[in-house]
Write a protein that holds these residues in place. Structure first.
Motif, PDB file in Angstrom:
ATOM      1  N   LEU A 812      41.876  46.702  56.434  1.00 21.29           N
ATOM      2  CA  LEU A 812      40.503  46.846  55.717  1.00 21.29           C
ATOM      3  C   LEU A 812      40.361  45.390  54.817  1.00 21.29           C
ATOM      4  N   THR A 819      33.690  46.060  57.245  1.00 24.17           N
ATOM      5  CA  THR A 819      34.398  46.872  56.852  1.00 24.17           C
ATOM      6  C   THR A 819      33.659  48.189  56.401  1.00 24.17           C
ATOM      7  N   LEU A 823      33.806  51.873  58.336  1.00 19.63           N
ATOM      8  CA  LEU A 823      34.311  52.991  57.502  1.00 19.63           C
ATOM      9  C   LEU A 823      33.254  54.135  57.749  1.00 19.63           C
ATOM     10  N   LEU A 842      44.985  53.345  56.978  1.00 23.65           N
ATOM     11  CA  LEU A 842      44.235  52.264  56.666  1.00 23.65           C
ATOM     12  C   LEU A 842      44.736  51.853  55.640  1.00 23.65           C
ATOM     13  N   TYR A 867      46.461  56.283  53.513  1.00 24.22           N
ATOM     14  CA  TYR A 867      46.115  55.063  52.953  1.00 24.22           C
ATOM     15  C   TYR A 867      47.423  54.120  52.618  1.00 24.22           C
TER      16      TYR A 867
END
Length: 925
Positions: A812, A819, A823, A842, A867
């Motif tokens: 990202l 981005t 998303l 991500l 994440y």
């Protein structure tokens, strides 16, 4: 009337006769004479309302008079009627002072200054006093810099004030964007152009009307320095010019254009000349391009002169016109565009024809106007966009680090201002004196929070209403406004409509929008009710209220239509239309609705069809009882017909055989409907988020069971967007007859090729996981700092994190528009990714990027997300290298891969509909 016109011309004659000892603003004699001629035509076209009073000022210098002549000659009607001559005089004086005071002022050629510094208007925004305000803030910051460095510095200042966030189509003024602290790309670029012009730097807004490889459009800025134009992303500072996140998508663009104020004779290709602006083509600045000549003939092969030729790009499931030309005496029109496919549509005198044109492959295209209204048929069309070929300027690591530090500081400056805005708690405290019930407190608190920097205006308005114990009416008025209206509406506007609108309670539930709403279409809100109530003679008001058809006739008789003088269709205020008695059709329609609502006649412009409509309530207005709008008769207003009519309608049903990857096609994403008018088709603008349609227009809630449409000739366009950006489209033409049901097929074409392996990716690649819970509850302590704590103990492989099978990896660029779009697209299909059940990793390029991430802005992201931080950007580099991406730095990057190291999907940079593309591939696995 002739006497009045002669008096208006007297100052112009005096310009010609003045001594040559006083310098000219318009130094080229031929151009000066052309401006005088165009100015005189404008005066003749607008003889009412004393709109040129500023020219009676005997203290005007010759340069001031000529500068004002130039502005008035080419400004749209609304800029003449809605702003004073003193406003433009002040802006000229400010720009002239800037030219004298800034070091580059005298280096800017007169022609460049005239077209790209002096004009206040950038796009279709409300004009304000930003030139003076911005100059005061920026002068000392840039006065000792070179022009190039000054451009970069102004953009950094803009980033301190405004950041990207999507919003509705109306363009906020520059000062309103500053007050809000965010804006969409069109507002960011309008704001940035205004800031550059404020310090004497020539600037222009550049648009790609629609991308070719993905849905959506984009706007950015070009600024002139030392004889050359440079581009950059507005409010998105980079270390150097000619660099932005959009370099790569722009290299795939079909067309980039800008609208230059007035008559412009620059080196660029002229696409269109109007009485207000010159539209120029700047595609050569961004992408490989080719010129093509189109020859339009009749059925017998004879060239057709004066045919309208629309060049169309597939985008948002329609073929959208990005350029319009007219054929010459040989039936020819030409355009330079990116090397991809367009649909070329020709029309004249009720006949039309079309053909696909592949720029770079076909130098000449010939087609006939051999189609007519009523023809029923279907055709398939494959559209291929240009290939990517971004050319990026060099940025050193040191420049990147310094720029990132500046961005972080600018974020903190802007966030400190945002922190002064209303929170829910502060809002409820501020509302305590107004004696709202708990439900209304919640409603009003949400409005105050959404109003951003304009909250004090709304509180002051509520104080005015509360003093009369009518705060419930004030709340009802605010509730019919849009979120953007809350952010930039003035107290004057609110008071005017609150004090002078009919009481909606007389008309029952649902009447507010048709009676009290200050907004009619996408115009800037203005105070008009008090003015119109006093301006309309009482006898006329009584006549119009008893018979609204008489108001239609009055508008037809009193308002002269001149579309050419308002080429951009920037709405003229209702007061401006009343004073000038001249308007374009759109402004006339808004004026009619404003007049009707002021008189108590429910009226509106239909959002889907654009029709003007009103309700005749007279048969039911008895004894002052409450009336429901549904009791009245709805009439369509046709200003070209003798009387208003109730439209005849028919029903349309579309049959759809679901394909594995798409059970319920969406309007704008997969299909659209358009209605035929005057040789072309006009899009039906269904709201993609309309609550009445189950959260948005889809096949199932729009066409599965049928929808009633005005009788007429229609076109259904559907399209499947491939990961490459190519489109498999189908176009169907059909008729809807009165009181009958038409049935058509909605077809989503599929590629014959199955999902293919397109590359390799090492699933043992390491990253630093941050967990899969809500990021707002996370810290990066689990991985420590990038330099010190990324070790084998804290890192994890993608295989370990995702398990065997397919997974998605995304890298990202936090806060960047591409981005954000990606998303939001994924969040919109969050439930689909949940059903799939596989992991989505991500990754952030750094801790700094991670700390800027706000998942609350992307509600609906699936819980399957993990994440993490990309250690040393190794995964980003591997994706770029293995997939042979032209640039390793453009974000976001997304791949679908499996633990056998196979890649079946890749996407980089700006892509609308990423969620759909991912799911399409996933369904095919």
């Amino acid at each position: 009337m002739k006497t009045q016109i002669r008096l208006l011309f007297m100052p112009i004659l005096s310009v010609v006769m003045l001594s040559c000892s006083e310098s000219h603003f318009l130094k080229e004699e031929a151009y000066r004479n052309q401006v005088i001629q165009d100015f005189e035509k404008k005066q003749q076209a607008l003889p009412n309302g004393d709109l040129f009073a500023v020219f009676s000022n005997e203290e005007l210098t010759e340069p001031e008079r000529e500068a004002l002549m130039f502005l008035y000659a080419y400004m749209p009607i609304g800029d003449v009627t809605d702003y004073s001559g003193d406003y433009y005089l002040q802006n000229y004086r400010l720009s002239d002072r800037t030219r004298q005071e800034m070091p580059w002022g005298k280096a800017v050629p007169d022609e460049i200054y005239r077209h790209f510094v002096l004009p206040v208007r950038v796009n279709n925004e409300n004009l304000d006093n930003s030139r003076e305000v911005f100059y005061g803030e920026l002068k000392d910051r840039v006065k000792n810099l070179s022009m190039k460095d000054a451009i970069l510095e102004v953009n950094h200042w803009c980033h301190e004030k405004v950041v990207y966030r999507p919003s509705d189509a109306r363009t906020s003024s520059p000062l309103a964007s500053v007050k809000t602290a965010y804006g969409r790309c069109g507002e960011e670029s309008t704001f940035t152009v205004a800031a550059l012009r404020a310090v004497g730097i020539p600037a222009r807004q550049v648009y790609t009307p629609r991308w070719a490889h993905t849905d959506d459009n984009h706007a950015w800025v070009e600024a002139w320095a030392d004889g050359k134009w440079y581009f950059f992303g507005a409010c998105e500072p980079e270390p150097v010019l000619n660099l932005g996140w959009f370099n790569a998508p722009a290299s795939r663009g079909m067309l980039m254009h800008t609208k230059v104020f007035g008559r412009y004779n620059g080196p660029e290709e002229i696409m269109l000349e109007t009485p207000n602006y010159t539209e120029i083509n700047v595609i050569d600045n961004y992408a490989p391009a080719a010129k093509a000549v189109v020859i339009v003939t009749d059925k017998s092969g004879k060239p057709v002169s004066g045919a309208k030729v629309d060049f169309k790009v597939y985008n948002y499931a329609e073929f959208y016109t990005v350029a319009t030309k007219y054929t010459d005496s040989d039936g020819k029109a030409s355009l330079t565009a990116g090397k991809g496919d367009m649909l070329v549509w020709g029309s004249k005198d009720g006949q039309f024809g079309y053909s696909k044109l592949s720029f770079g492959k076909e130098a000449t295209l010939t087609f006939a106007l051999d189609k007519k209204e009523g023809d029923i048929y279907t055709l398939d069309l494959d559209i291929v966009p240009p290939a990517e070929g971004a050319n990026l300027p060099e940025v050193t690591p040191e420049q990147r680090v310094e720029n990132d530090l500046r961005l972080a500081k600018e974020d903190s400056i802007r966030n400190a201002y945002v922190a002064t805005m209303m929170t829910e708690g502060r809002a409820k405290d501020a509302l305590a004196p107004f004696k709202f019930n708990e439900c209304d407190v919640d409603k009003m608190a949400k409005i105050l929070v959404a109003s951003r920097g304009n909250y004090q205006t709304l509180i002051d308005f509520m104080k005015t209403a509360a003093a009369e114990e009518r705060q419930y009416l004030a709340l009802e008025l605010l509730q019919v406004l849009s979120a953007k209206d809350w952010r930039d509406v003035s107290l004057e506007v609110l008071k005017d409509h609150y004090q002078n609108a009919p009481d909606p309670r007389k008309f029952g539930r649902g009447a507010s929008a048709e009676l009290t709403n200050p907004r009619v279409a996408n115009e800037m809100l203005t105070p008009f009710r008090h003015f119109l109530r006093n301006a309309i003679p009482p006898s006329d008001a009584e006549t119009f209220l008893k018979d609204p058809a008489r108001l239609v006739e009055w508008c037809k008789k009193e308002i002269k239509i001149d579309n050419d003088l308002n080429s951009q269709r920037i709405p003229i205020s209702p007061v401006g239309v009343w004073n000038a008695r001249v308007a374009d059709e759109k402004s006339r329609d808004i004026f009619f609705v404003a007049m009707a609502r002021t008189l108590g006649i429910p009226a509106w412009i239909d959002e889907v069809t654009g029709k003007v409509q009103y309700v005749d309530m007279n048969p039911f207005m008895e004894n002052g009882r409450e009336i429901n709008l549904k009791e009245g008769r709805t009439f369509d207003v046709n200003f070209n017909a003798s009387t208003p009519v109730q439209a005849s309608t028919g029903r349309l049903i579309a049959a759809y055989n679901p394909i594995p990857s798409l059970s319920d096609p969406k309007y704008y994403s997969h299909f659209t409907l358009s209605k035929y008018k005057d040789g072309t088709f006009q899009l039906l603008n269904y709201d993609e988020g309309d609550a009445d349609m189950g959260g948005g227009a889809t096949w199932s809630n729009l066409l599965k069971k049928g929808i009633w449409l005005d009788a007429g000739y229609y076109m259904l366009v559907s399209g499947t967007r491939m990961a490459s950006g190519a489109v498999l489209s189908e176009i169907s033409f059909f008729n809807v007859e009165p009181e009958k049901t038409a049935t058509v097929d909605l077809v989503m074409r599929e590629s014959k090729d199955q999902v293919q392996v397109i590359g390799n990716f090492n699933s043992e690649s390491l990253f630093c996981p941050l967990g899969n819970e809500n990021k707002d509850n996370l810290t990066s302590e689990s991985c420590g700092t990038v330099q010190e704590k990324f070790t084998d103990i804290t890192s994890q492989s993608l295989l370990q994190a995702c398990g065997r099978g397919y997974f998605v990896v995304g890298v990202l660029g936090v806060g960047q528009e591409p981005t954000n779009h990606a998303l939001r697209d994924i969040a919109a299909l969050g439930s689909e990714f949940e059903k799939w059940g596989r992991k989505m990793v991500l990754l952030f390029p750094s801790e700094e990027q991670y700390n800027k991430y706000r998942p609350s802005e992307f509600q609906g992201l699936p819980s399957t997300i993990i994440y993490g931080i990309d250690i040393d950007n190794s995964i980003q580099k591997q994706i770029a290298e293995s997939m042979k991406l032209s640039n390793q730095t453009i974000l976001p990057m997304f791949i679908i891969a499996d633990t056998f190291n196979r890649v079946v999907f890749v996407s980089q940079g700006y892509t609308i509909g990423l969620g759909d593309q991912l799911m399409k591939v996933i369904h095919g696995l």
